[in-house]
Write a protein that holds these residues in place. Structure first.
Motif, PDB file in Angstrom:
ATOM      1  N   LYS A  87      21.022 -11.619  -7.303  1.00 56.98           N
ATOM      2  CA  LYS A  87      21.306 -10.237  -7.660  1.00 56.98           C
ATOM      3  C   LYS A  87      22.204  -9.591  -6.616  1.00 56.98           C
ATOM      4  CE  LYS A  87      18.940  -6.161  -9.191  1.00 56.98           C
ATOM      5  NZ  LYS A  87      17.942  -5.662 -10.005  1.00 56.98           N
ATOM      6  N   CYS A  88      23.017  -8.653  -7.056  1.00 56.02           N
ATOM      7  CA  CYS A  88      23.877  -7.879  -6.159  1.00 56.02           C
ATOM      8  C   CYS A  88      23.416  -6.425  -6.204  1.00 56.02           C
ATOM      9  CB  CYS A  88      25.336  -7.985  -6.614  1.00 56.02           C
ATOM     10  SG  CYS A  88      26.509  -7.340  -5.420  1.00 56.02           S
ATOM     11  N   ASP A  89      23.431  -5.760  -5.044  1.00 52.06           N
ATOM     12  CA  ASP A  89      23.055  -4.349  -5.004  1.00 52.06           C
ATOM     13  C   ASP A  89      23.863  -3.548  -6.017  1.00 52.06           C
ATOM     14  OD1 ASP A  89      21.153  -4.664  -3.047  1.00 52.06           O
ATOM     15  OD2 ASP A  89      22.439  -3.994  -1.412  1.00 52.06           O
ATOM     16  N   GLU A  90      23.203  -2.637  -6.673  1.00 51.00           N
ATOM     17  CA  GLU A  90      23.848  -1.827  -7.716  1.00 51.00           C
ATOM     18  C   GLU A  90      24.987  -0.964  -7.176  1.00 51.00           C
ATOM     19  OE1 GLU A  90      23.100  -2.093 -10.986  1.00 51.00           O
ATOM     20  OE2 GLU A  90      21.586  -3.584 -10.494  1.00 51.00           O
ATOM     21  N   ASP A  91      24.897  -0.567  -5.903  1.00 43.23           N
ATOM     22  CA  ASP A  91      25.912   0.332  -5.349  1.00 43.23           C
ATOM     23  C   ASP A  91      27.028  -0.402  -4.605  1.00 43.23           C
ATOM     24  OD1 ASP A  91      24.364  -0.518  -3.250  1.00 43.23           O
ATOM     25  OD2 ASP A  91      24.158   1.456  -2.314  1.00 43.23           O
ATOM     26  N   SER A  92      27.213  -1.678  -4.909  1.00 39.37           N
ATOM     27  CA  SER A  92      28.265  -2.457  -4.246  1.00 39.37           C
ATOM     28  C   SER A  92      29.652  -2.046  -4.735  1.00 39.37           C
ATOM     29  CB  SER A  92      28.064  -3.948  -4.512  1.00 39.37           C
ATOM     30  OG  SER A  92      26.914  -4.401  -3.857  1.00 39.37           O
ATOM     31  N   LYS A 121      24.957  -6.817 -16.240  1.00 40.64           N
ATOM     32  CA  LYS A 121      24.445  -6.670 -14.877  1.00 40.64           C
ATOM     33  C   LYS A 121      24.970  -7.800 -14.013  1.00 40.64           C
ATOM     34  CE  LYS A 121      20.406  -3.985 -15.711  1.00 40.64           C
ATOM     35  NZ  LYS A 121      19.158  -3.555 -15.191  1.00 40.64           N
ATOM     36  N   ASN A 122      24.962  -7.566 -12.728  1.00 45.27           N
ATOM     37  CA  ASN A 122      25.355  -8.595 -11.764  1.00 45.27           C
ATOM     38  C   ASN A 122      24.108  -9.344 -11.303  1.00 45.27           C
ATOM     39  OD1 ASN A 122      28.200  -7.978 -11.639  1.00 45.27           O
ATOM     40  ND2 ASN A 122      27.532  -6.039 -10.741  1.00 45.27           N
ATOM     41  N   THR A 123      23.392  -9.868 -12.271  1.00 44.11           N
ATOM     42  CA  THR A 123      22.154 -10.591 -12.024  1.00 44.11           C
ATOM     43  C   THR A 123      22.200 -11.910 -12.802  1.00 44.11           C
ATOM     44  OG1 THR A 123      20.945  -8.510 -11.797  1.00 44.11           O
ATOM     45  CG2 THR A 123      19.631 -10.487 -12.199  1.00 44.11           C
TER      46      THR A 123
END
Length: 112
Positions: free
Chosen positions: A69-74, A103-105
């Motif tokens: 997963k990547c942080d949502e605020d990236s 999503k970046n998941t």
């Protein structure tokens, strides 16, 4: 050199406290991930590489898989580098990933 990564060691590497619940969850993930033992020793270094791009590996609460997963605020730069890193790692270890819609998941399904 091949290192066996125990469920307890993997929990510690991913930042989880060892409890009865987390140990059961990681064991379920391991048994549900195809050829987990073939790439598991690379998970800690991959998690470290992801941290540079504000990403991480975690246990999923909804599926018996690890998720990337990547942080949502990236930023866009981080997201691009994160996506490239995930794709490179998946290609290198011949992994099947399942991306969550919009999503970046990604879920690590196992080796192809």
């Amino acid at each position: 050199m091949h290192l066996d990564l125990t469920p307890e060691a993997l929990l510690a590497q991913l930042g989880y406290t060892k409890t009865e619940q987390t140990l059961k969850q990681i064991n379920d993930i391991i048994s549900n991930t195809k050829n987990f033992d073939k790439f598991s020793q690379h998970i800690p270094s991959f998690n470290d590489a992801l941290a540079v791009e504000k990403g991480f590996i975690a246990m999923s609460n909804s599926e018996d898989h690890l998720k990337i997963k990547c942080d949502e605020d990236s930023s866009a730069d981080n997201l691009s580098a994160f996506t490239e890193l995930v794709k490179h790692w998946a290609d290198k270890y011949k992994l099947e990933l399942k991306q969550v819609d919009n999503k970046n998941t990604y879920y690590i399904i196992g080796q192809k």
